[in-house]
Design a protein around this motif. Structure first.
Motif, mmCIF file in Angstrom:
data_model
loop_
_atom_site.group_PDB
_atom_site.id
_atom_site.type_symbol
_atom_site.label_atom_id
_atom_site.label_comp_id
_atom_site.label_asym_id
_atom_site.label_seq_id
_atom_site.Cartn_x
_atom_site.Cartn_y
_atom_site.Cartn_z
ATOM 1 N N PRO A 129 98.586 114.450 143.032
ATOM 2 C CA PRO A 129 97.850 113.396 143.748
ATOM 3 C C PRO A 129 98.152 113.364 145.238
ATOM 4 C CG PRO A 129 99.735 112.465 142.619
ATOM 5 C CD PRO A 129 99.687 113.906 142.230
ATOM 6 N N GLU A 130 97.125 112.973 145.998
ATOM 7 C CA GLU A 130 97.364 112.656 147.411
ATOM 8 C C GLU A 130 97.737 111.181 147.431
ATOM 9 O OE1 GLU A 130 93.282 114.696 148.540
ATOM 10 O OE2 GLU A 130 94.254 113.819 150.297
ATOM 11 N N PRO A 131 98.854 110.820 148.039
ATOM 12 C CA PRO A 131 99.238 109.393 147.981
ATOM 13 C C PRO A 131 98.446 108.542 148.976
ATOM 14 C CG PRO A 131 100.954 110.677 149.049
ATOM 15 C CD PRO A 131 99.876 111.646 148.681
ATOM 16 N N LEU A 153 95.829 105.427 141.416
ATOM 17 C CA LEU A 153 95.195 106.320 140.445
ATOM 18 C C LEU A 153 94.098 105.577 139.694
ATOM 19 C CD1 LEU A 153 98.275 108.094 138.852
ATOM 20 C CD2 LEU A 153 96.821 108.912 140.713
ATOM 21 N N HIS A 154 93.064 106.330 139.311
ATOM 22 C CA HIS A 154 92.000 105.733 138.509
ATOM 23 C C HIS A 154 91.795 106.522 137.214
ATOM 24 C CE1 HIS A 154 89.607 108.974 140.131
ATOM 25 N NE2 HIS A 154 89.689 108.504 141.373
ATOM 26 N N ILE A 155 90.834 106.071 136.442
ATOM 27 C CA ILE A 155 90.629 106.668 135.126
ATOM 28 C C ILE A 155 90.264 108.163 135.221
ATOM 29 C CG2 ILE A 155 88.231 105.804 135.053
ATOM 30 C CD1 ILE A 155 90.498 105.891 131.987
ATOM 31 N N ARG A 171 84.714 116.698 136.726
ATOM 32 C CA ARG A 171 85.397 115.427 136.980
ATOM 33 C C ARG A 171 84.815 114.367 136.066
ATOM 34 N NH1 ARG A 171 85.938 114.044 142.070
ATOM 35 N NH2 ARG A 171 85.770 111.817 141.816
ATOM 36 N N LEU A 172 85.556 113.325 135.863
ATOM 37 C CA LEU A 172 85.045 112.213 135.070
ATOM 38 C C LEU A 172 84.191 111.321 135.969
ATOM 39 C CD1 LEU A 172 84.966 110.157 132.700
ATOM 40 C CD2 LEU A 172 87.041 109.195 133.652
ATOM 41 N N ASN A 173 82.972 111.082 135.528
ATOM 42 C CA ASN A 173 82.149 110.055 136.157
ATOM 43 C C ASN A 173 81.866 109.022 135.074
ATOM 44 O OD1 ASN A 173 81.702 111.619 138.623
ATOM 45 N ND2 ASN A 173 80.543 112.957 137.267
HETATM 46 P P1 ATP Z 1 89.093 110.513 144.878
HETATM 47 O O1 ATP Z 1 87.852 111.367 144.923
HETATM 48 O O2 ATP Z 1 89.049 109.461 143.855
HETATM 49 O O3 ATP Z 1 89.497 109.999 146.194
HETATM 50 P P2 ATP Z 1 90.830 112.764 144.921
HETATM 51 O O4 ATP Z 1 90.319 113.941 144.198
HETATM 52 O O5 ATP Z 1 90.776 112.806 146.396
HETATM 53 O O6 ATP Z 1 90.190 111.458 144.320
HETATM 54 P P3 ATP Z 1 93.584 113.338 144.438
HETATM 55 O O7 ATP Z 1 94.718 112.441 144.631
HETATM 56 O O8 ATP Z 1 93.424 114.519 145.295
HETATM 57 O O9 ATP Z 1 92.295 112.435 144.513
HETATM 58 O O10 ATP Z 1 93.502 113.777 142.916
HETATM 59 C C1 ATP Z 1 94.571 114.280 142.183
HETATM 60 C C2 ATP Z 1 94.030 115.094 141.031
HETATM 61 O O11 ATP Z 1 93.170 114.307 140.216
HETATM 62 C C3 ATP Z 1 93.213 116.274 141.515
HETATM 63 O O12 ATP Z 1 93.626 117.408 140.797
HETATM 64 C C4 ATP Z 1 91.807 115.897 141.220
HETATM 65 O O13 ATP Z 1 91.028 117.024 140.932
HETATM 66 C C5 ATP Z 1 91.942 114.980 140.010
HETATM 67 N N1 ATP Z 1 90.848 114.024 139.966
HETATM 68 C C6 ATP Z 1 90.470 113.152 140.920
HETATM 69 N N2 ATP Z 1 89.380 112.461 140.545
HETATM 70 C C7 ATP Z 1 89.052 112.898 139.300
HETATM 71 C C8 ATP Z 1 88.018 112.588 138.364
HETATM 72 N N3 ATP Z 1 87.100 111.683 138.632
HETATM 73 N N4 ATP Z 1 88.010 113.238 137.185
HETATM 74 C C9 ATP Z 1 88.943 114.149 136.900
HETATM 75 N N5 ATP Z 1 89.940 114.510 137.731
HETATM 76 C C10 ATP Z 1 90.003 113.892 138.925
#
Ligand code: ATP
Ligand code: MG
Length: 568
Positions: A35-37, A41-43, A262-264
């Motif tokens: 994760p990028e902090p 975190l979401h679903i 990705r999950l939508n």
């Molecule tokens: P957001 O688009 O919500 O800002 P992000 O992809 O920038 O999310 P990260 O913190 O980079 O957020 O995500 C960490 C991990 O979670 C990554 O490997 C990313 O691919 C995965 N991830 C993020 N959103 C989803 C999603 N909707 N479904 C599945 N995996 C996800």
């Protein structure tokens, strides 16, 4: 946590790993969740967390938790703590320690210099806007920057100066020298390093140049010995760059990137950027607002770790983007709460009902089961007296023919108690009903009524036995299927996404909760209830106090959403 075999063993990623094992390309699976902090975190993240941790567990491998913390402008220690808390709550244990990309800043710097020395990177001094213009589009090839042909020595010198803080943000950046006419725009000399003057939560003021995500991510994967690097489909085009960097630097491992959809989720916003807008505009309260599908929002709403894991297991992992039904998420928690939630009565919108043939000081206690099918969950006591609260909507003065609940002249059974008959109503001078006056048939406790039909059942609480409480009922935050897709997503807000009711719960239940409230709050362990006929609820652990209990509706008793949808 024990992993059930086969839970994650029927998707395309599992097959890829299996092949790699068969061909001896890999002997120990090592995944990571990165994760990028820059938010909670979401679903959607849960989908990725479950995939990475469950696969590692299935293959007796490892899964790292690594913060990809390359942008101090957007990051915050508060997000790091929340992410750690959420992953732990979901039930996963990461390998060894928590990793940070920022731990590798020195190594990353060294690899950047290596690219410069191989004439594969250069310091560019175009402005951000110019870089964008020079990049071209899908149909127009990019143009080389006038700074592209600097000598290796000059580039090394300038990069050193960038590191020393001689350039302001935007004045210089390091770019890979790949191909400005590549059909893949990502490969048109991507930026590898930029100048940022901002204190970093881990490295403090040590650096004023920061690697871009694409540069840091693959090298961090490699340093940690990650074998399979899973990400979402949007990163498909970045894979070329991921591989290019690993191939052109002297890294020891070359992990492979694989993408999944990705999950939508219907009616939901999952982008952190957009969630931030909702918070800034005070449309929701914070990252843990139960109306958004962050892990902390879902937790506060009453979702359990197992229900979220179950959901992630059910939706599966594919390469096709789709929009998952919200009712699928609700199904997972409803199923679980149906098994475990304690049944009790609560009246959310009360109206008084007076039983005129019962004495004022008469009191009777009934022992009622906490669960209809699970005696092991125990019993609790409820009190019956002549003045009770019922739900306002369970009585109608004017009604349609098929109306089955209480009306003048009609009988109804009070749950676990007697059959009563409404005889008249008392109103105040404005015409509002003060109380419904009823007759109580004392011959009907636990018995069918003699010579007449079995009436419907309603829930109730004795006024004497009531404890006033707040109930928060949540509906969807958006009234369209896919708000994420809309530029002006704020125009599709449901104005009734949270409805607050002031009603009552049974005193015996409130006493029990009050006794343990501090414990419950401190340990973050919720209690789950089915308020009979009303829905599944939990205690709001943030806003509840000893003298003021607040309940969040986790989910309705039935899937009203699908029903509603059919009606529209
Ligand atoms: P957001 O688009 O919500 O800002 P992000 O992809 O920038 O999310 P990260 O913190 O980079 O957020 O995500 C960490 C991990 O979670 C990554 O490997 C990313 O691919 C995965 N991830 C993020 N959103 C989803 C999603 N909707 N479904 C599945 N995996 C996800
Ligand atoms: Mg990201």
């Amino acid at each position: 946590m024990k992993t059930q075999i086969n839970k994650y063993s029927n998707n395309f990623i599992y097959n890829i790993i299996n092949e790699d094992f068969k061909k001896n390309k890999c002997s120990l699976l090592h995944t990571r969740f990165p994760p990028e902090p820059n938010g909670y975190l979401h679903i959607g993240h849960a989908k990725s967390i479950c995939l990475n941790f469950e696969l590692a567990s299935l293959y007796n491998g490892y899964c790292n938790l690594r913060f990809d913390d390359t942008n101090p402008v957007k990051e915050n220690i508060k997000y790091i703590n929340a992410i750690i808390n959420d992953i732990t709550w979901l039930g996963y244990k990461w390998n060894k320690k928590i990793y940070y990309s920022s731990e590798y800043f020195s190594e990353l710097y060294k690899y950047a210099k290596e690219l410069i020395k191989k004439n594969l990177a250069y310091v560019d001094q175009l402005t951000k806007k110019q870089i964008r213009e020079y990049r071209g589009t899908l149909v127009i090839p990019g143009k080389n920057s006038p700074y592209r042909n600097r000598s290796i020595e000059e580039n090394l010198q300038l990069f050193k100066e960038m590191k020393k803080g001689y350039f302001n943000p935007g004045e210089a950046c390091l770019r890979a020298k790949i191909d400005m006419s590549s059909p893949n725009i990502i490969m048109r000399d991507p930026v590898l390093y930029r100048v940022i003057f901002e204190k970093h939560h881990q490295t403090k003021h040590q650096w004023c140049i920061y690697p871009m995500y694409d540069f840091a991510h693959c090298i961090s994967d490699s340093i940690e010995g990650i074998t399979h690097s899973f990400c979402t489909l949007e990163f498909q085009d970045n894979k070329c760059l991921y591989n290019w960097i690993l191939e052109n630097t002297s890294v020891l491992n070359r992990p492979k990137q694989y993408e999944f959809a990705r999950l939508n989720l219907k009616y939901s916003i999952l982008s952190k950027r957009k969630i931030k807008i909702l918070i800034e505009k005070k449309i929701i309260n914070d990252w843990d607002d139960p109306r958004i599908q962050t892990i902390s929002g879902l937790r506060r709403k009453g979702y359990t770790p197992s229900s979220i894991r179950k959901f992630c297991e059910k939706i599966g992992v594919t390469k096709q983007n789709n929009l998952i039904e919200f009712s699928m998420l609700e199904y997972c928690i409803r199923n679980e709460l149906n098994e475990n939630a304690i049944r009790t009565m609560a009246v959310l919108e009360p109206i008084k009902l007076y039983l005129y043939n019962i004495d004022d000081n008469y009191q009777e206690n009934f022992i009622v089961p906490n669960h209809p099918k699970k005696p092991e969950l125990g019993n609790h006591e409820i009190t019956f007296t002549n003045t009770i609260y019922i739900e306002r909507e369970d009585f109608k003065e004017k009604y349609e023919n098929n109306y089955k609940r209480l009306k003048i002249g009609q009988e109804i059974r009070l749950r676990y108690s007697y059959i009563i008959k409404a005889e008249k109503i008392e109103k105040d001078k404005y015409g509002n009903i003060i109380q419904i006056i009823c007759f109580c048939d004392l011959n009907t406790l636990g018995k069918k009524p003699i010579n007449r039909k079995n009436p419907s059942v309603i829930h109730w609480i004795s006024v004497k036995n009531s404890f006033s409480s707040e109930f928060r009922l949540y509906e969807k935050l958006f009234n369209i299927h896919n708000p994420e897709q809309e530029q002006n997503f704020l125009s599709f807000l449901n104005p009734n996404s949270m409805i607050i009711k002031h009603g009552f719960i049974e005193k015996q239940i409130s006493e029990k909760i009050k006794k343990h409230i501090n414990d419950i709050k401190n340990k973050n362990i919720n209690l789950f209830f089915q308020f009979e006929r009303v829905g599944y609820f939990c205690i709001d652990l943030i806003d509840s106090k000893k003298n003021k209990l607040i309940f969040n509706r986790t989910v309705s008793l039935r899937d009203t959403w699908n029903l509603k949808k059919q009606l529209i």
